[in-house]
Design a protein around this motif. Structure first.
Motif, PDB file in Angstrom:
ATOM      1  N   GLY A 104     -28.122 -14.644  -7.398  1.00 34.71           N
ATOM      2  CA  GLY A 104     -29.031 -13.614  -7.895  1.00 34.71           C
ATOM      3  C   GLY A 104     -30.158 -13.241  -6.961  1.00 34.71           C
ATOM      4  N   ALA A 105     -30.139 -13.739  -5.714  1.00 33.36           N
ATOM      5  CA  ALA A 105     -31.215 -13.435  -4.767  1.00 33.36           C
ATOM      6  C   ALA A 105     -30.622 -12.933  -3.460  1.00 33.36           C
ATOM      7  CB  ALA A 105     -32.068 -14.673  -4.509  1.00 33.36           C
ATOM      8  N   LEU A 106     -31.309 -11.961  -2.847  1.00 34.70           N
ATOM      9  CA  LEU A 106     -30.870 -11.450  -1.549  1.00 34.70           C
ATOM     10  C   LEU A 106     -31.139 -12.484  -0.463  1.00 34.70           C
ATOM     11  CD1 LEU A 106     -32.012  -7.703  -1.511  1.00 34.70           C
ATOM     12  CD2 LEU A 106     -29.658  -8.572  -1.471  1.00 34.70           C
ATOM     13  N   LEU A 107     -30.173 -12.656   0.425  1.00 34.83           N
ATOM     14  CA  LEU A 107     -30.339 -13.543   1.563  1.00 34.83           C
ATOM     15  C   LEU A 107     -31.008 -12.801   2.713  1.00 34.83           C
ATOM     16  CD1 LEU A 107     -26.785 -15.183   1.671  1.00 34.83           C
ATOM     17  CD2 LEU A 107     -28.849 -16.116   0.613  1.00 34.83           C
ATOM     18  N   SER A 108     -31.731 -13.552   3.518  1.00 37.88           N
ATOM     19  CA  SER A 108     -32.213 -12.972   4.779  1.00 37.88           C
ATOM     20  C   SER A 108     -31.018 -12.690   5.669  1.00 37.88           C
ATOM     21  CB  SER A 108     -33.169 -13.945   5.466  1.00 37.88           C
ATOM     22  OG  SER A 108     -34.313 -14.176   4.673  1.00 37.88           O
ATOM     23  N   PRO A 109     -31.084 -11.637   6.475  1.00 36.80           N
ATOM     24  CA  PRO A 109     -29.940 -11.298   7.326  1.00 36.80           C
ATOM     25  C   PRO A 109     -29.547 -12.458   8.245  1.00 36.80           C
ATOM     26  CG  PRO A 109     -31.543  -9.512   7.312  1.00 36.80           C
ATOM     27  CD  PRO A 109     -32.195 -10.674   6.622  1.00 36.80           C
ATOM     28  N   ALA A 110     -28.250 -12.695   8.359  1.00 34.21           N
ATOM     29  CA  ALA A 110     -27.730 -13.711   9.282  1.00 34.21           C
ATOM     30  C   ALA A 110     -27.418 -13.066  10.623  1.00 34.21           C
ATOM     31  CB  ALA A 110     -26.476 -14.352   8.699  1.00 34.21           C
TER      32      ALA A 110
ATOM     33  N   GLU B 160     -32.029 -20.132   5.805  1.00 36.07           N
ATOM     34  CA  GLU B 160     -32.143 -20.583   4.420  1.00 36.07           C
ATOM     35  C   GLU B 160     -31.194 -21.766   4.225  1.00 36.07           C
ATOM     36  OE1 GLU B 160     -32.919 -16.420   2.104  1.00 36.07           O
ATOM     37  OE2 GLU B 160     -31.193 -16.579   3.435  1.00 36.07           O
ATOM     38  N   GLY B 161     -31.259 -22.374   3.065  1.00 34.06           N
ATOM     39  CA  GLY B 161     -30.437 -23.562   2.859  1.00 34.06           C
ATOM     40  C   GLY B 161     -29.841 -23.647   1.474  1.00 34.06           C
ATOM     41  N   LYS B 162     -29.288 -22.549   0.995  1.00 35.37           N
ATOM     42  CA  LYS B 162     -28.650 -22.587  -0.320  1.00 35.37           C
ATOM     43  C   LYS B 162     -27.379 -23.433  -0.261  1.00 35.37           C
ATOM     44  CE  LYS B 162     -30.374 -18.173  -2.096  1.00 35.37           C
ATOM     45  NZ  LYS B 162     -31.142 -18.799  -3.179  1.00 35.37           N
ATOM     46  N   ASN B 163     -26.991 -23.960  -1.411  1.00 39.76           N
ATOM     47  CA  ASN B 163     -25.838 -24.840  -1.493  1.00 39.76           C
ATOM     48  C   ASN B 163     -24.584 -24.160  -0.938  1.00 39.76           C
ATOM     49  OD1 ASN B 163     -24.338 -27.172  -2.292  1.00 39.76           O
ATOM     50  ND2 ASN B 163     -23.693 -26.093  -4.137  1.00 39.76           N
ATOM     51  N   ARG B 164     -23.948 -24.781   0.067  1.00 38.81           N
ATOM     52  CA  ARG B 164     -22.711 -24.287   0.684  1.00 38.81           C
ATOM     53  C   ARG B 164     -22.840 -22.824   1.092  1.00 38.81           C
ATOM     54  NH1 ARG B 164     -18.355 -27.717  -0.383  1.00 38.81           N
ATOM     55  NH2 ARG B 164     -16.846 -26.013  -0.312  1.00 38.81           N
ATOM     56  N   GLN B 165     -24.001 -22.466   1.634  1.00 31.04           N
ATOM     57  CA  GLN B 165     -24.320 -21.056   1.876  1.00 31.04           C
ATOM     58  C   GLN B 165     -23.333 -20.376   2.823  1.00 31.04           C
ATOM     59  OE1 GLN B 165     -28.424 -20.122   2.705  1.00 31.04           O
ATOM     60  NE2 GLN B 165     -27.901 -18.306   3.902  1.00 31.04           N
TER      61      GLN B 165
END
Length: 234
Positions: free
Chosen positions: A157-163, A183-188
């Motif tokens: 539900g949140a936008l990621l910073s560009p990779a 960022e460090g979201k689970n299994r991102q």
């Protein structure tokens, strides 16, 4: 010297100061055998502070090391399912250390361990935006996937910073990518690849901040140099 219990738990690497309030509110923390509450203080040189009955470790000199984690190891100090832990691989370092961040069971590469609670919290805080680079072997349509991976993606539900994504190798069924995130979201990275229509076959973290995995063999570890520590925890 007396310190708030939230600070002592954080410095010991047990949890963040905010999470420590929950530990205190639920009765998990005691000082000299008596249940503690939010706002209480203790002197670590004089008092015995326990969490779930286990005493906090005494403050040690900061220790930092890097492990090249193999696949098949979980990033925990112990595992209720009896799986092998990355902590077992650094057990010979001579002191109690814990992992800084995570790599999932099927991922490998650079994993930091330390006994520095304050340094852990600084390094993991989102405001630090520490870059992490992964080399990912995939199958699928790279040309279609690249703009998706580099563009705005949403997880939980949140936008990621560009990779930052670049191609390391192409072959008939896919290839290998370098994916840089902070960022460090689970299994991102695995989830990002799935959204782009790619299947991940190998995922390896090769860099964190200025620290590179280099030629460290799989399953081996080494101490960080003073310069590496200073550049990582600034």
């Amino acid at each position: 010297m007396e310190e708030r219990l939230q600070k002592l738990l954080s410095a010991a690497g047990i949890c963040s100061r905010r999470a420590a309030e929950g530990y205190l509110a639920s009765g998990r923390v005691a000082v000299n055998g008596a249940a503690a509450k939010v706002g209480d203080k203790a002197d670590p040189d004089r008092d015995t502070v326990t969490v779930d009955g286990i005493p906090l470790p005494k403050p040690d000199s900061p220790v930092w090391l890097m492990l090249n984690k193999p696949r098949g190891y979980v990033t925990t100090l112990s595992d209720e399912k009896g799986r092998r832990t990355a902590a077992e691989l650094v057990a010979g370092c001579g002191c109690r250390v814990w992992p800084v961040g995570r790599l999932d069971l099927d991922s490998e590469g650079l994993l930091l361990f330390t006994n520095d609670g304050e340094g852990t919290n600084r390094l993991l805080h989102p405001s630090q935006e520490v870059e992490k680079e992964y080399h990912v072997s995939v199958t699928g349509d790279l040309e279609r996937a690249l703009p998706i991976l580099s563009g705005p993606l949403e997880l939980d539900g949140a936008l990621l910073s560009p990779a930052r994504v670049s191609v390391l190798r192409r072959d008939g069924t896919g290839g290998a990518l370098s994916v840089v995130i902070h960022e460090g979201k689970n299994r991102q990275v695995r989830r990002m690849c799935a959204l782009a229509g790619l299947t991940v076959h190998r995922l390896r973290r090769v860099r964190e901040g200025t620290l590179s995995l280099g030629s460290l063999p799989i399953g081996a570890w080494r101490w960080l140099t003073p310069r590496e520590r200073a550049e990582l925890i600034h």
